[in-house]
Design a protein around this motif. Structure first.
Motif, short mmCIF file in Angstrom:
data_model
loop_
_atom_site.label_atom_id
_atom_site.label_comp_id
_atom_site.label_asym_id
_atom_site.label_seq_id
_atom_site.Cartn_x
_atom_site.Cartn_y
_atom_site.Cartn_z
N GLY A 151 -32.46 29.84 36.58
CA GLY A 151 -31.89 30.91 37.40
C GLY A 151 -32.81 31.29 38.55
N ALA A 152 -34.12 31.27 38.31
CA ALA A 152 -35.08 31.58 39.37
C ALA A 152 -35.03 30.49 40.45
CB ALA A 152 -36.49 31.68 38.80
N ASN A 153 -35.01 29.25 40.00
CA ASN A 153 -35.04 28.16 40.97
C ASN A 153 -33.70 28.00 41.69
OD1 ASN A 153 -37.71 27.82 40.49
ND2 ASN A 153 -37.41 26.30 38.88
N LEU A 154 -32.63 28.38 41.01
CA LEU A 154 -31.33 28.43 41.68
C LEU A 154 -31.39 29.44 42.83
CD1 LEU A 154 -28.22 28.00 41.83
CD2 LEU A 154 -28.00 29.85 40.16
N ALA A 155 -31.92 30.62 42.56
CA ALA A 155 -31.99 31.67 43.60
C ALA A 155 -32.78 31.17 44.80
CB ALA A 155 -32.64 32.92 43.03
N LEU A 156 -33.85 30.41 44.55
CA LEU A 156 -34.72 29.97 45.66
C LEU A 156 -34.07 28.87 46.50
CD1 LEU A 156 -38.19 30.03 43.86
CD2 LEU A 156 -37.13 31.80 45.29
N LEU A 183 -28.22 17.85 30.01
CA LEU A 183 -28.04 19.18 30.62
C LEU A 183 -28.56 19.16 32.05
CD1 LEU A 183 -29.16 21.66 27.79
CD2 LEU A 183 -26.84 21.21 28.59
N VAL A 184 -29.71 18.57 32.23
CA VAL A 184 -30.30 18.52 33.58
C VAL A 184 -29.45 17.63 34.49
CG1 VAL A 184 -32.34 17.86 34.92
CG2 VAL A 184 -32.62 19.03 32.73
N ALA A 185 -29.08 16.46 33.96
CA ALA A 185 -28.34 15.50 34.80
C ALA A 185 -26.95 16.00 35.15
CB ALA A 185 -28.26 14.15 34.09
N GLU A 186 -26.30 16.70 34.20
CA GLU A 186 -24.90 17.09 34.42
C GLU A 186 -24.75 18.49 35.00
OE1 GLU A 186 -23.05 16.34 30.61
OE2 GLU A 186 -23.86 14.29 30.67
N SER A 187 -25.74 19.34 34.81
CA SER A 187 -25.61 20.72 35.31
C SER A 187 -26.57 21.00 36.46
CB SER A 187 -25.89 21.72 34.18
OG SER A 187 -24.96 21.56 33.13
N TYR A 188 -27.87 21.03 36.15
CA TYR A 188 -28.82 21.57 37.14
C TYR A 188 -29.05 20.64 38.32
CZ TYR A 188 -29.12 24.85 33.43
OH TYR A 188 -28.75 25.77 32.49
N ASN A 189 -29.15 19.35 38.08
CA ASN A 189 -29.39 18.45 39.22
C ASN A 189 -28.22 18.44 40.21
OD1 ASN A 189 -31.90 17.87 38.33
ND2 ASN A 189 -31.56 15.70 37.89
N PRO A 190 -26.96 18.29 39.72
CA PRO A 190 -25.88 18.31 40.72
C PRO A 190 -25.75 19.64 41.44
CG PRO A 190 -25.02 17.74 38.52
CD PRO A 190 -26.50 17.91 38.39
N ILE A 191 -26.01 20.75 40.75
CA ILE A 191 -25.93 22.06 41.41
C ILE A 191 -27.00 22.15 42.50
CG2 ILE A 191 -26.40 24.54 41.07
CD1 ILE A 191 -25.03 24.22 38.28
N THR A 202 -34.25 22.38 38.32
CA THR A 202 -33.39 22.93 39.39
C THR A 202 -34.17 22.95 40.72
OG1 THR A 202 -32.45 24.28 37.62
CG2 THR A 202 -31.64 24.74 39.81
N GLY A 203 -35.00 21.93 40.89
CA GLY A 203 -35.71 21.75 42.15
C GLY A 203 -37.00 22.55 42.29
N GLY A 204 -37.35 23.32 41.26
CA GLY A 204 -38.51 24.21 41.36
C GLY A 204 -39.83 23.50 41.65
N THR A 205 -40.00 22.29 41.12
CA THR A 205 -41.28 21.61 41.36
C THR A 205 -41.35 21.10 42.81
OG1 THR A 205 -40.40 19.50 40.55
CG2 THR A 205 -41.59 20.87 38.95
N TRP A 206 -40.21 21.08 43.49
CA TRP A 206 -40.18 20.68 44.91
C TRP A 206 -40.27 21.91 45.80
CZ3 TRP A 206 -37.49 21.09 49.51
CH2 TRP A 206 -37.62 20.03 50.42
N THR A 207 -39.46 22.94 45.48
CA THR A 207 -39.42 24.12 46.37
C THR A 207 -40.70 24.95 46.27
OG1 THR A 207 -38.16 25.28 44.66
CG2 THR A 207 -36.91 24.41 46.50
N LEU A 208 -41.16 25.21 45.05
CA LEU A 208 -42.27 26.18 44.90
C LEU A 208 -43.53 25.80 45.67
CD1 LEU A 208 -41.90 27.34 41.20
CD2 LEU A 208 -41.68 28.76 43.24
N PRO A 209 -44.07 24.56 45.50
CA PRO A 209 -45.30 24.25 46.26
C PRO A 209 -45.09 24.35 47.76
CG PRO A 209 -44.74 22.47 44.73
CD PRO A 209 -43.63 23.46 44.66
N ARG A 210 -43.87 24.04 48.22
CA ARG A 210 -43.60 24.12 49.66
C ARG A 210 -43.48 25.57 50.12
NH1 ARG A 210 -42.06 19.24 48.00
NH2 ARG A 210 -42.00 17.52 49.51
N PHE A 257 -29.53 38.35 37.47
CA PHE A 257 -28.96 37.33 38.37
C PHE A 257 -28.57 36.14 37.50
CE2 PHE A 257 -29.59 33.53 41.06
CZ PHE A 257 -28.60 33.77 42.00
N CYS A 258 -29.57 35.54 36.84
CA CYS A 258 -29.30 34.41 35.93
C CYS A 258 -30.56 34.13 35.11
CB CYS A 258 -28.90 33.17 36.73
SG CYS A 258 -28.74 31.67 35.73
#
Ligand code: T3D
Length: 263
Positions: A115-120, A84-92, A146-154, A60-61
Motif C-alpha cells: 500500500g505504501a509503494n502503491l501510493a508512491l 500474488l506478486v506476478a498477478e496482482s502487484y506487478n501488473p498494477i 510494488t516497485g518500492g525497491t526502484w522508486t525509494l532509492p530514486r 489508505f491501504c
C-alpha cells in the motif's frame, strides 16, 4: 458484501476508492483484480483524463491481505507468493507507471507494505495530516515490492531507502513531505476536496502532454544526458503533433483561454 473497489467518472476524473475499510483496505486477489480492471478502464477510456485514488475509512491501504497470504481464505492453502506478486502487484505497478494520464494519490491514512509503494506510484501524492507510510515487509520477512525497491532509492536516496526498508518504521505525513516523498499535506477534511479540485483542473489540461512528460521523466532514470536529449526531441515532436498544442498556440496568439480536449 460491498465492492472492494469503487469507481466513478465525473468531469473527466475517475475516482477509484479502495474499499475494505474493516481490513484497512488491505488487498486480496479479488480486490487486486477489480483494481486492475478499473485502472485498465481508466487507461482506455478517452473520457477519463485524470485518475484519483484514495482509501475508504482510516487507512489508505495496508498492503497484501495477510489472512489471504496465510491461506485463511482458502482452507489453509496459502497462495504462492510469486503468483500474488506476478498477478496482482506487478501488473498494477506496471500499469500505473506506464499510464499516460495524470494519477493523483490522496493518501488519507496509513499506507503500509504494498500500500505504501502503491501510493508512491502516483504522479502527485497528496497526504492527510493523519497519513503515514510504512515499509512493513521486513516485519514478516519479506522484501519491498510494488516497485518500492526502484522508486525509494530514486526518491529519497539509497541511505534513507535502506533505513526505511530495514527498520520498517512508520513515517509520518510531515516527514514524508520533508523528505520530498510526497507533494503536499492537507488537513483530513481538506484532503479529498483539494485532491478532487486538482484532478478536475488536470482533466482540462493537455492530457497527451502529461503522458509524454511522464514518459520522458521516467526515461531519464536510466538514460545518459545525450540519450535524454534524444528522447526529448522525439517526444516533443509527438507533443507538437497534438491538437492541444495547436489549440494552446492559437489561444496564446489570440489572447484567449485555451480549451484543451486531450487529443
Ligand atoms: O504473500 C505476500 O504477502 C506477498 C505480497 C506482499 C505485499 C505486502 O504488502 S507485504 C506487507 C503486508 N502488510 C503489512 O505487513 C501491514 C500489516 N498491518 C499492520 O502492520 C498494521 O495493521 C498497520 C500498521 C497497517 C495499522 O496498525 P493499526 O494498529 O492502526 O491497526 P490494526 O489494529 O493492526 O488493524 C486493524 C484491522 O485491520 C485488524 O483487524 P481486526 O483485528 O480489527 O479484525 C487487522 O488485522 C486488519 N489488518 C491490518 N492490516 C492487514 C489487516 N488484515 C489483513 N491484512 C493486512 N495487511
Amino acid at each position: 458484501m460491498a465492492d472492494s473497489i469503487l469507481s466513478k467518472v465525473s468531469s473527466g476524473v475517475m475516482v477509484i476508492t479502495l474499499n475494505r475499510p474493516d481490513k484497512l483496505n488491505s488487498m486480496n486477489r479479488p480486490m487486486a483484480k477489480a483494481f486492475l480492471d478499473a485502472l485498465e478502464t481508466a487507461r482506455d477510456d478517452d473520457a477519463v483524463r485524470c485518475i484519483l485514488i484514495t482509501g475508504e475509512g482510516r487507512a489508505f491501504c495496508a498492503g497484501q491481505d495477510l489472512a489471504e497470504a496465510a491461506g485463511q481464505d482458502d482452507g489453509g492453502v496459502a497462495p504462492p507468493i510469486a503468483s500474488l506478486v506476478a498477478e496482482s502487484y506487478n501488473p498494477i505497478a506496471s500499469l500505473l507507471m506506464a499510464l499516460e494520464k495524470p494519477v493523483i494519490m490522496a493518501v488519507n491514512g496509513v499506507a503500509a507494505g504494498a500500500g505504501a509503494n502503491l501510493a508512491l506510484l502516483g504522479d502527485l501524492v497528496l497526504v492527510s495530516e493523519k497519513a503515514s507510510f510504512m515499509q512493513a515487509f521486513i516485519h514478516i520477512g519479506l522484501i519491498p515490492d510494488t516497485g518500492g525497491t526502484w522508486t525509494l532509492p530514486r526518491m529519497v536516496g539509497m541511505a534513507r531507502a535502506k533505513a526505511m526498508t530495514f527498520l520498517g518504521e512508520k513515517l509520518s505525513a510531515k516527514e514524508a513531505v520533508e523528505l520530498g516523498l510526497v507533494y503536499a499535506m492537507e488537513s483530513p477534511e481538506d484532503l479529498l476536496p483539494t485532491a478532487t479540485k486538482l484532478a478536475k483542473q488536470l482533466a482540462t489540461r493537455p492530457t497527451r502532454g502529461f503522458g509524454l512528460t511522464k514518459r520522458a521523466l521516467h526515461a531519464s532514470m536510466t538514460n545518459t544526458f545525450d540519450e535524454q536529449l534524444e528522447v526529448e526531441r522525439e517526444l516533443q515532436a509527438a507533443a507538437g503533433d497534438t491538437h492541444d498544442y495547436k489549440e494552446g498556440l492559437d489561444a496564446f496568439l489570440n489572447k484567449r483561454s485555451p480549451e484543451f480536449t486531450g487529443r
